[in-house]
Design a protein around this motif. Sequence first.
Motif, short mmCIF file in Angstrom:
data_model
loop_
_atom_site.label_atom_id
_atom_site.label_comp_id
_atom_site.label_asym_id
_atom_site.label_seq_id
_atom_site.Cartn_x
_atom_site.Cartn_y
_atom_site.Cartn_z
N THR A 267 42.11 41.00 -6.27
CA THR A 267 42.49 42.38 -5.94
C THR A 267 44.01 42.51 -5.88
O THR A 267 44.58 43.49 -6.37
CB THR A 267 41.85 42.78 -4.59
OG1 THR A 267 40.45 42.52 -4.66
CG2 THR A 267 42.09 44.25 -4.27
N GLU B 142 40.97 47.49 -10.50
CA GLU B 142 41.32 48.79 -9.91
C GLU B 142 40.23 49.83 -10.15
O GLU B 142 40.13 50.81 -9.42
CB GLU B 142 42.67 49.29 -10.46
CG GLU B 142 42.71 49.67 -11.93
CD GLU B 142 42.92 48.49 -12.88
OE1 GLU B 142 42.73 47.34 -12.45
OE2 GLU B 142 43.27 48.72 -14.05
N VAL C 137 37.08 48.43 -7.35
CA VAL C 137 37.17 48.42 -5.88
C VAL C 137 36.81 49.80 -5.33
O VAL C 137 37.41 50.81 -5.68
CB VAL C 137 38.60 48.01 -5.43
CG1 VAL C 137 38.75 48.20 -3.92
CG2 VAL C 137 38.88 46.56 -5.81
N GLY D 156 36.26 50.22 -1.73
CA GLY D 156 36.99 50.30 -0.46
C GLY D 156 37.43 48.90 -0.09
O GLY D 156 37.08 47.92 -0.76
N ILE E 174 39.82 51.00 4.37
CA ILE E 174 39.65 52.17 3.50
C ILE E 174 38.16 52.26 3.20
O ILE E 174 37.59 51.35 2.58
CB ILE E 174 40.48 52.01 2.21
CG1 ILE E 174 41.97 51.86 2.56
CG2 ILE E 174 40.26 53.20 1.29
CD1 ILE E 174 42.87 51.56 1.37
N ASN F 69 34.24 53.20 2.02
CA ASN F 69 33.60 53.24 0.71
C ASN F 69 33.03 54.63 0.45
O ASN F 69 32.07 55.04 1.10
CB ASN F 69 32.46 52.23 0.65
CG ASN F 69 32.94 50.83 0.97
OD1 ASN F 69 34.06 50.46 0.60
ND2 ASN F 69 32.13 50.06 1.66
N ASP G 274 45.33 58.30 -3.52
CA ASP G 274 44.35 57.23 -3.42
C ASP G 274 45.01 55.99 -2.83
O ASP G 274 45.69 55.23 -3.52
CB ASP G 274 43.79 56.93 -4.82
CG ASP G 274 42.57 56.05 -4.75
OD1 ASP G 274 42.41 55.34 -3.73
OD2 ASP G 274 41.76 56.07 -5.70
N ARG H 182 43.86 53.23 -1.87
CA ARG H 182 43.45 51.90 -2.33
C ARG H 182 44.54 51.27 -3.18
O ARG H 182 44.74 50.06 -3.19
CB ARG H 182 42.18 52.00 -3.19
CG ARG H 182 40.93 52.33 -2.41
CD ARG H 182 39.77 52.58 -3.35
NE ARG H 182 40.03 53.71 -4.25
CZ ARG H 182 39.13 54.20 -5.09
NH1 ARG H 182 37.94 53.64 -5.18
NH2 ARG H 182 39.42 55.23 -5.86
N HIS H 183 45.23 52.13 -3.91
CA HIS H 183 46.19 51.59 -4.89
C HIS H 183 47.51 51.12 -4.27
O HIS H 183 48.36 50.59 -4.98
CB HIS H 183 46.43 52.62 -6.00
CG HIS H 183 45.18 52.83 -6.80
ND1 HIS H 183 44.76 51.92 -7.73
CD2 HIS H 183 44.23 53.78 -6.76
CE1 HIS H 183 43.61 52.32 -8.24
NE2 HIS H 183 43.27 53.44 -7.67
N VAL I 119 36.73 43.17 0.59
CA VAL I 119 36.75 44.07 -0.58
C VAL I 119 35.31 44.51 -0.87
O VAL I 119 34.39 43.69 -0.83
CB VAL I 119 37.31 43.35 -1.83
CG1 VAL I 119 37.43 44.31 -3.00
CG2 VAL I 119 38.67 42.72 -1.54
#
Length: 487
Positions: free
Chosen positions: A161, A177, A180, A182, A195, A197, A206, A208-209, A224
């Motif tokens: 990740t 990318e 994933v 959450g 973060i 799901n 976003d 997550r990024h 993850v």
Amino acid sequence: MPLSRSPLDRDEIAARLRDLLGADQVNTLESALREASVDRFKKYTAALGIFDGPFPAAIISPESTEQVAAVLAFADQNLIAVVPRTGGTATEGGLETVVPDSIVLDGSRLNRILDIDAENMMATVQCGVPLQRLEDELRVQGLTTGHSPQSKPLAQYGGLTATRSIGQFSTLYGGIEDMVVGLEAVLPDGTITRIKNVPRRAAGPDIRHIVIGNEGALCFITEVTVKLFRYRPQNLLFYGFLVDEFGDGIDALHDLFVDGYRPSVARVYSPEDARQHFADFSHGKCVVILIAEGPKPIADATGQAIEAAFAQRVHERVDPALIEAWFGRLNWDQAAIDRERAEMVADAHLGYTTEVSIDWSRVDELYRAVMHRVRTEFARAADLTMLGAHSSHSYQTGTNLYFVYDYWIRCAPRDELTEYHEPINAIIVEEALRLGGSMVHHHGIGKYRTRWTEQEHGSGFELLRRLKDAMDPNGIMNPGTIFPLEK
Ligand SMILES: Cc1cc2nc3c(=O)[nH]c(=O)nc-3n(C[C@H](O)[C@H](O)[C@H](O)COP(=O)(O)OP(=O)(O)OC[C@H]3O[C@@H](n4cnc5c(N)ncnc54)[C@H](O)[C@@H]3O)c2cc1C
């Protein structure tokens, strides 16, 4: 970002961490610290037992998210540099401990598969779960992650990740990318953040990024959740073609993608690169490899489109059984790494790669420009035994180029990087940036492409810089990675 040095010496750091976690979670064995000071960017000198340091003070193996939080808070308060690690397959210096008395925070004991949810099609794992283990468990249930980097037997979810990894079936399933859903991470001051799901949301950017691709330079990933897909090997269709020019193969991929087809594998090898993979049948030509998969009607329709694309082009066919067999041998396990190490030492010969991405219209130009510059400008070109490239991950707007170069080492072992690897790497990066591409497609910036980070991002770099300043104000997270180290 300048890093203030810790007021604690290496013995005090190790002692305090033993008090915090327990002695069996703090490794200070000299041989382990030496090995932990580098990654595969320095694989040749490491194979020869040459380690010039700096060496970490300790390797810490937390067994819960709370322990990760406690270690990070301690490191932050005491200005100790932290290098996160999971599978240890990094290739770009991301694991190098460039600050004396760093700690390596190794997540590989966080290795539980926490949940496989076959109704909502997601699995949650701790950061130390190897991809191969999750994939093996899923396949028994007729499921797959769709993720298949060549390091699948060894790489673990934290690193996968953190590096924005990508696998061989990316043109259907995407990179990490896209997978994933959450995650959970720990910030440098010990704050745990999760973060959740959800299938999608429009609740601001976003986030997550911020975590995916941070290379351990912003936070430590502890859990993850990834998407799952149905596994249907019975529908796989393999194709292999020989074409005369690299650009011909790229054109075929372009047409398939722009027409809306998504073969799971779409690769074009230059003649030089093809020779080392497919010596038995490439005959000095470029090799194109395609795999169609999915529900049978979709796999069949994709296969028909592949047939139609090549019916209009001059080509020779390759027996699909050869392609299938080759695919089965592609991944690297520990035995393959050990074999490579023994050969490097015995022969003073090795191979490296540099992967970049570029719009469709400039792929062939980039390939030719790099080949020309390396052959004519690289001072030790006579020592090259192979220089070639392949495209292995394609998109609506363009593709990647994975340059591969092998050479004899005819200098002092310590000079191998500066005499060979770095000058070739620099030419590839410079050409990708000159033609408007990205200097790094999937291995991460690590510590050896940082001098181009600003150029890569242009005015967007300001966003990256402010993220680092805000999330890691003391600059403890993997110093020298993504962001150049200030002396
Ligand atoms: C033979 C071989 C084949 C490869 N093939 C591919 C390929 O096909 N596709 C591909 O994308 N890559 C490939 N790689 C590169 C590498 O395997 C990937 O980058 C992989 O994602 C690294 O995972 P890892 O668990 O080994 O991470 P590590 O090597 O342990 O770490 C990689 C980076 O992530 C950071 N990191 C690790 N864990 C965490 C964490 N928990 N939180 C925050 N940061 C963390 C580290 O600091 C480091 O910067 C290959 C490497 C090898 C050696």
